[in-house]
Write a protein that holds these residues in place. Structure first.
Motif, PDB file in Angstrom:
ATOM      1  N   TYR A  44       1.060   3.195  -7.648  1.00  0.00           N
ATOM      2  CA  TYR A  44       0.202   2.029  -7.504  1.00  0.00           C
ATOM      3  C   TYR A  44       0.071   1.376  -8.873  1.00  0.00           C
ATOM      4  O   TYR A  44       0.314   2.011  -9.902  1.00  0.00           O
ATOM      5  CB  TYR A  44      -1.210   2.434  -7.032  1.00  0.00           C
ATOM      6  CG  TYR A  44      -1.318   2.797  -5.567  1.00  0.00           C
ATOM      7  CD1 TYR A  44      -0.871   4.025  -5.103  1.00  0.00           C
ATOM      8  CD2 TYR A  44      -1.883   1.911  -4.650  1.00  0.00           C
ATOM      9  CE1 TYR A  44      -0.972   4.358  -3.755  1.00  0.00           C
ATOM     10  CE2 TYR A  44      -2.000   2.234  -3.308  1.00  0.00           C
ATOM     11  CZ  TYR A  44      -1.533   3.454  -2.872  1.00  0.00           C
ATOM     12  OH  TYR A  44      -1.638   3.782  -1.542  1.00  0.00           O
ATOM     13  N   TYR A  63      -5.467  11.671  -2.175  1.00  0.00           N
ATOM     14  CA  TYR A  63      -4.537  11.588  -3.297  1.00  0.00           C
ATOM     15  C   TYR A  63      -5.133  12.307  -4.513  1.00  0.00           C
ATOM     16  O   TYR A  63      -6.349  12.252  -4.733  1.00  0.00           O
ATOM     17  CB  TYR A  63      -4.343  10.134  -3.742  1.00  0.00           C
ATOM     18  CG  TYR A  63      -3.569   9.219  -2.837  1.00  0.00           C
ATOM     19  CD1 TYR A  63      -3.427   7.881  -3.200  1.00  0.00           C
ATOM     20  CD2 TYR A  63      -2.986   9.620  -1.651  1.00  0.00           C
ATOM     21  CE1 TYR A  63      -2.725   6.979  -2.413  1.00  0.00           C
ATOM     22  CE2 TYR A  63      -2.277   8.733  -0.850  1.00  0.00           C
ATOM     23  CZ  TYR A  63      -2.158   7.406  -1.238  1.00  0.00           C
ATOM     24  OH  TYR A  63      -1.468   6.514  -0.465  1.00  0.00           O
ATOM     25  N   SER A 104      -8.874   6.242   9.302  1.00  0.00           N
ATOM     26  CA  SER A 104      -9.841   6.938   8.467  1.00  0.00           C
ATOM     27  C   SER A 104     -10.029   6.153   7.171  1.00  0.00           C
ATOM     28  O   SER A 104      -9.252   5.234   6.872  1.00  0.00           O
ATOM     29  CB  SER A 104      -9.393   8.375   8.160  1.00  0.00           C
ATOM     30  OG  SER A 104      -8.154   8.375   7.513  1.00  0.00           O
ATOM     31  N   GLN A 114     -11.431   6.514   2.928  1.00  0.00           N
ATOM     32  CA  GLN A 114     -11.800   7.393   1.827  1.00  0.00           C
ATOM     33  C   GLN A 114     -12.530   6.600   0.756  1.00  0.00           C
ATOM     34  O   GLN A 114     -12.343   5.393   0.615  1.00  0.00           O
ATOM     35  CB  GLN A 114     -10.539   8.048   1.236  1.00  0.00           C
ATOM     36  CG  GLN A 114      -9.820   8.931   2.240  1.00  0.00           C
ATOM     37  CD  GLN A 114      -8.578   9.595   1.690  1.00  0.00           C
ATOM     38  OE1 GLN A 114      -7.949   9.124   0.757  1.00  0.00           O
ATOM     39  NE2 GLN A 114      -8.216  10.726   2.292  1.00  0.00           N
ATOM     40  N   THR A 153     -13.748  11.743   2.762  1.00  0.00           N
ATOM     41  CA  THR A 153     -12.969  11.108   3.815  1.00  0.00           C
ATOM     42  C   THR A 153     -13.837  11.039   5.064  1.00  0.00           C
ATOM     43  O   THR A 153     -14.463  12.046   5.440  1.00  0.00           O
ATOM     44  CB  THR A 153     -11.708  11.908   4.141  1.00  0.00           C
ATOM     45  OG1 THR A 153     -10.906  12.049   2.970  1.00  0.00           O
ATOM     46  CG2 THR A 153     -10.883  11.203   5.222  1.00  0.00           C
ATOM     47  N   ILE A 213      -6.808   4.042   5.717  1.00  0.00           N
ATOM     48  CA  ILE A 213      -5.526   4.470   6.262  1.00  0.00           C
ATOM     49  C   ILE A 213      -5.373   3.782   7.609  1.00  0.00           C
ATOM     50  O   ILE A 213      -6.202   3.976   8.504  1.00  0.00           O
ATOM     51  CB  ILE A 213      -5.500   6.004   6.428  1.00  0.00           C
ATOM     52  CG1 ILE A 213      -5.745   6.680   5.077  1.00  0.00           C
ATOM     53  CG2 ILE A 213      -4.172   6.459   7.031  1.00  0.00           C
ATOM     54  CD1 ILE A 213      -6.158   8.120   5.186  1.00  0.00           C
ATOM     55  N   SER A 224      -2.311   7.262  11.085  1.00  0.00           N
ATOM     56  CA  SER A 224      -2.139   8.630  10.613  1.00  0.00           C
ATOM     57  C   SER A 224      -0.669   8.962  10.372  1.00  0.00           C
ATOM     58  O   SER A 224      -0.354  10.020   9.823  1.00  0.00           O
ATOM     59  CB  SER A 224      -2.751   9.611  11.617  1.00  0.00           C
ATOM     60  OG  SER A 224      -2.144   9.449  12.887  1.00  0.00           O
ATOM     61  N   THR A 278       1.286   7.253   8.417  1.00  0.00           N
ATOM     62  CA  THR A 278       1.689   6.875   7.068  1.00  0.00           C
ATOM     63  C   THR A 278       0.708   7.423   6.059  1.00  0.00           C
ATOM     64  O   THR A 278      -0.472   7.549   6.342  1.00  0.00           O
ATOM     65  CB  THR A 278       1.781   5.347   6.923  1.00  0.00           C
ATOM     66  OG1 THR A 278       2.070   5.040   5.554  1.00  0.00           O
ATOM     67  CG2 THR A 278       0.480   4.662   7.292  1.00  0.00           C
ATOM     68  N   GLY A 279       1.209   7.755   4.882  1.00  0.00           N
ATOM     69  CA  GLY A 279       0.317   8.243   3.833  1.00  0.00           C
ATOM     70  C   GLY A 279      -0.190   7.143   2.945  1.00  0.00           C
ATOM     71  O   GLY A 279      -0.909   7.402   1.990  1.00  0.00           O
ATOM     72  N   LYS A 280       0.183   5.903   3.256  1.00  0.00           N
ATOM     73  CA  LYS A 280      -0.143   4.801   2.367  1.00  0.00           C
ATOM     74  C   LYS A 280      -1.602   4.402   2.513  1.00  0.00           C
ATOM     75  O   LYS A 280      -2.082   4.123   3.614  1.00  0.00           O
ATOM     76  CB  LYS A 280       0.759   3.613   2.695  1.00  0.00           C
ATOM     77  CG  LYS A 280       0.688   2.472   1.717  1.00  0.00           C
ATOM     78  CD  LYS A 280       1.837   1.503   1.945  1.00  0.00           C
ATOM     79  CE  LYS A 280       1.775   0.795   3.263  1.00  0.00           C
ATOM     80  NZ  LYS A 280       2.897  -0.147   3.437  1.00  0.00           N
ATOM     81  N   LEU A 281      -2.336   4.388   1.398  1.00  0.00           N
ATOM     82  CA  LEU A 281      -3.718   3.950   1.373  1.00  0.00           C
ATOM     83  C   LEU A 281      -3.793   2.484   0.960  1.00  0.00           C
ATOM     84  O   LEU A 281      -3.064   2.054   0.062  1.00  0.00           O
ATOM     85  CB  LEU A 281      -4.525   4.775   0.365  1.00  0.00           C
ATOM     86  CG  LEU A 281      -4.977   6.164   0.791  1.00  0.00           C
ATOM     87  CD1 LEU A 281      -5.604   6.889  -0.392  1.00  0.00           C
ATOM     88  CD2 LEU A 281      -5.954   6.092   1.937  1.00  0.00           C
ATOM     89  N   ILE A 282      -4.693   1.746   1.607  1.00  0.00           N
ATOM     90  CA  ILE A 282      -4.966   0.368   1.231  1.00  0.00           C
ATOM     91  C   ILE A 282      -6.322   0.366   0.534  1.00  0.00           C
ATOM     92  O   ILE A 282      -7.319   0.779   1.134  1.00  0.00           O
ATOM     93  CB  ILE A 282      -4.990  -0.541   2.470  1.00  0.00           C
ATOM     94  CG1 ILE A 282      -3.625  -0.511   3.151  1.00  0.00           C
ATOM     95  CG2 ILE A 282      -5.383  -1.968   2.082  1.00  0.00           C
ATOM     96  CD1 ILE A 282      -3.628  -1.116   4.528  1.00  0.00           C
ATOM     97  N   PHE A 283      -6.348  -0.081  -0.724  1.00  0.00           N
ATOM     98  CA  PHE A 283      -7.562  -0.018  -1.520  1.00  0.00           C
ATOM     99  C   PHE A 283      -8.315  -1.339  -1.523  1.00  0.00           C
ATOM    100  O   PHE A 283      -7.706  -2.425  -1.519  1.00  0.00           O
ATOM    101  CB  PHE A 283      -7.232   0.354  -2.969  1.00  0.00           C
ATOM    102  CG  PHE A 283      -6.951   1.813  -3.171  1.00  0.00           C
ATOM    103  CD1 PHE A 283      -5.682   2.326  -2.936  1.00  0.00           C
ATOM    104  CD2 PHE A 283      -7.956   2.679  -3.591  1.00  0.00           C
ATOM    105  CE1 PHE A 283      -5.422   3.671  -3.117  1.00  0.00           C
ATOM    106  CE2 PHE A 283      -7.687   4.026  -3.768  1.00  0.00           C
ATOM    107  CZ  PHE A 283      -6.431   4.525  -3.536  1.00  0.00           C
TER     108      PHE A 283
END
Lengths: 115, 112
Positions: A35, A104, B31, B33, B48, B92, B95, B97-102
Motif C-alpha cells: 500500500y 494485516y 467485515s 477492521q 475485527t 473487506i 471473504s 479476497t484479502g484486499k482491505l479498503i481503507f
C-alpha cells in the motif's frame, strides 16, 4: 524476524531515477500486500500476492510500477522513472491467513521522496 | 471517490473526554477492521467486526458494526494521551479476497 521488515526506511531520489523497495514478511505468512500512504491520508492499495496465485495488480497506478515476490517470501516494489507525485510512504503488510481472521501485520514503511 | 468515509478527519481533545469516530460507506462489507497508526510506524490492528450490529470492547474502546454492515463507529471513553494517533477503518468487500479498503483516517490528539 519477529515482524515485517522494510528497507530502506527512507529514500530520497531524483526525478526520473528508478527505485527498489524491499519487504521481508513474517516467516510463514502466505499473503503479502503493498500500500502507499500520502501525507495524512489513508492507505491506497497497490498489489497483493497470495501463495502461488497470480498477483492482484489492480491497484498499481501506472506501468512504471511493478512488484515481484521471490520464493513466496521477500518482495520488491520497483518504481521506474520516478515522478514527484510518487512521493509517499510505501507500506508492506503480510497475513498468516484470511484477513478477516488475522488482519494485516504492517512494516514501518519506506518514506520515498522524489526531488 | 472514497469508498469508506471517516469523520471527523481531525480531533483534538483534552484528557478524560469521550469521543466517537465514524466510518461510513454506501457499500456492504463482509467485515470491517480498525487500525491505529503512530508516527513512523505501520498501522496496528485493533479489532475485527463481522456481524451486523456487533459490538466489541477493548478496554476503553468500543467498536460497533452497523446493522446493514455499511458503517462502523469507534467510541473512546475517558481518552488518554496514549490514545493519540491515526485511526483507520478498513473494509473487506468479500471473504474471497484479502484486499482491505481503507478510509482516509482520523487523526486524534489527546492533550494532557
Amino acid at each position: 524476524g519477529a515482524g515485517v521488515s522494510q528497507s530502506p526506511s527512507n529514500k530520497v531520489t531524483e526525478k526520473g531515477k528508478d527505485v527498489e523497495l524491499r519487504c521481508d514478511p513474517i516467516s510463514g505468512h502466505t499473503a503479502l500486500y503493498w500500500y502507499r500512504q500520502s501525507l495524512g491520508q489513508g492507505l491506497e492499495f497497490l498489489i497483493y500476492f497470495q501463495g502461488n496465485s497470480a498477483p492482484d495488480k489492480s491497484g498499481l497506478p501506472s506501468d512504471r510500477f511493478s512488484a515481484e515476490r521471490t520464493g513466496g517470501s521477500v518482495s520488491t516494489l520497483t518504481i521506474q522513472r520516478t515522478q514527484q507525485e510518487d512521493s509517499a510512504v510505501y507500506l508492506c503488510a503480510s497475513s498468516l491467513g484470511p484477513v478477516q481472521n488475522y488482519g494485516y501485520t504492517f512494516g514501518s514503511g519506506t518514506r520515498l521522496t522524489v526531488v | 471517490t472514497q469508498l469508506l468515509e471517516q469523520s471527523p478527519q481531525f480531533l483534538s481533545i483534552q484528557e478524560g473526554e469521550n469521543l466517537t469516530v465514524y466510518c461510513n460507506s454506501s457499500s456492504v462489507f463482509s467485515s470491517l477492521q480498525w487500525y491505529r497508526q503512530e508516527p513512523g510506524e505501520g498501522p496496528v490492528l485493533l479489532v475485527t467486526v463481522v456481524t451486523g450490529g456487533e459490538v466489541k470492547k477493548l478496554k476503553r474502546l468500543t467498536f460497533q458494526f452497523g446493522d446493514a454492515r455499511k458503517d462502523s463507529s469507534l467510541h473512546i471513553t475517558a481518552a488518554q494521551p496514549g490514545d493519540t494517533g491515526l485511526y483507520l477503518c478498513a473494509g473487506i468487500r468479500s471473504s474471497n479476497t484479502g484486499k482491505l479498503i481503507f478510509g482516509q483516517g482520523t487523526t486524534l490528539q489527546v492533550k494532557p
